[in-house]
Design an enzyme around this catalytic site. Structure first.
Site, PDB file in Angstrom:
ATOM      1  N   LYS A  13       0.792  -1.164   0.051  1.00 19.40           N
ATOM      2  CA  LYS A  13       0.172   0.161  -0.096  1.00 19.40           C
ATOM      3  C   LYS A  13       0.799   1.379  -0.055  1.00 19.40           C
ATOM      4  O   LYS A  13       0.663   2.202  -0.715  1.00 19.40           O
ATOM      5  CB  LYS A  13      -0.765  -0.055   1.342  1.00 19.40           C
ATOM      6  N   ARG A  88     -10.677   3.284   9.682  1.00 21.11           N
ATOM      7  CA  ARG A  88     -10.422   1.972   9.983  1.00 21.11           C
ATOM      8  C   ARG A  88     -11.515   1.114  10.562  1.00 21.11           C
ATOM      9  O   ARG A  88     -11.532   0.085  10.496  1.00 21.11           O
ATOM     10  CB  ARG A  88      -9.228   1.892  11.011  1.00 21.11           C
ATOM     11  N   ARG A 127      11.490 -11.670   6.953  1.00 18.66           N
ATOM     12  CA  ARG A 127      12.535 -11.025   7.621  1.00 18.66           C
ATOM     13  C   ARG A 127      13.287 -11.663   8.542  1.00 18.66           C
ATOM     14  O   ARG A 127      12.928 -12.673   9.280  1.00 18.66           O
ATOM     15  CB  ARG A 127      11.803  -9.810   8.599  1.00 18.66           C
ATOM     16  N   ARG A 159      12.281 -12.827  14.128  1.00 19.12           N
ATOM     17  CA  ARG A 159      11.641 -12.586  15.477  1.00 19.12           C
ATOM     18  C   ARG A 159      10.195 -12.945  15.432  1.00 19.12           C
ATOM     19  O   ARG A 159       9.614 -13.461  14.385  1.00 19.12           O
ATOM     20  CB  ARG A 159      11.320 -10.918  15.388  1.00 19.12           C
ATOM     21  N   ARG A 170      -2.221 -11.228  12.888  1.00 24.97           N
ATOM     22  CA  ARG A 170      -2.490  -9.768  12.529  1.00 24.97           C
ATOM     23  C   ARG A 170      -3.285  -9.565  11.495  1.00 24.97           C
ATOM     24  O   ARG A 170      -4.120  -8.582  11.308  1.00 24.97           O
ATOM     25  CB  ARG A 170      -1.204  -9.384  12.280  1.00 24.97           C
TER      26      ARG A 170
END
Ligand SMILES: [Zn+2]
Length: 215
Positions: A13, A88, A127, A159, A170
């Protein structure tokens, strides 16, 4: 032309927002950025917002809409704008619908960048970190030797936040929050669904086709 931009984390985005702002000459209004600006400048709204942020709480809608209203009242948005990060939720969308007529503005289109979960997980789980502070991405910025830091040779690790389970969680939260918003704007006839699974330029072409109708 006034746009609302929706897309999950990992949808690209931010990149698309930059390209849209440039090509279509609309002001990119990121709620996070203007909120931080108010806090930095110590405005009344900023001071109010800071109380909540310092307490680790969400900034209430009444303050957010004040900040949006203030931003949309500036002369530089006359040529059009793109809201990113607001609304949102349904109450936020309703608050926006209330202030827009007062500002003699309206939303022309809501771009919803849609990407399958598997692809988002692929992008977001890549990542890898090193103890020396460097970070890598196994797809977009891989180390020269897999699993080893280019700089210090240290063992790379993932992580917990970047693990598939955390990412799926999420995405679930994002969907729960955003689906009602998509329904809201679909009813209003404003939604344009964009397939965000492809290459950056391919996605931008699709967006450009949609937006050129509103020029
Ligand atoms: Zn290292």
């Amino acid at each position: 032309m006034n746009i609302v931009l929706l897309g999950p984390p990992g949808s690209g985005k931010g990149t698309q927002a930059k390209m849209i702002a440039e090509k279509f000459n609309v002001k990119h209004i990121s709620t996070g950025d203007i909120l931080r600006e108010h806090v930095r400048n110590g405005t009344e709204l900023g001071k109010e917002a800071k109380k909540y942020m310092d307490a680790g709480q969400l900034v209430p809608d009444s303050i957010l809409i004040g900040i949006i209203r203030d931003r949309l009242s500036k002369p530089d948005v006359a040529g059009g704008y793109m809201l990113d990060g607001y609304p949102r939720t349904i109450p936020q969308a309703e608050a926006l619908d209330k202030i827009l007529p007062e500002l003699k503005q309206k939303i022309d289109v809501v771009l919803n960048i849609d990407v399958p979960d598997e692809e988002l997980v692929r992008r977001l789980s890549g990542r890898r970190m090193c103890k020396c502070g460097r970070s890598y991405h196994i797809l977009f910025n891989p180390p020269k030797v897999p699993g080893k830091c280019d700089v210090c040779g240290g063992e790379l690790y993932q992580r917990d936040d970047d693990k598939e389970e955390a990412i799926l969680n999420r995405l679930k939260v994002y969907k729960q929050q955003t689906q009602p918003l998509i329904d809201y704007y679909t009813k209003a006839g404003l939604i344009a669904n964009i397939n965000g699974a492809g290459e950056i330029n391919q996605i931008f072409d699709e967006i450009s086709k949609v937006l050129s109708k509103f020029k």
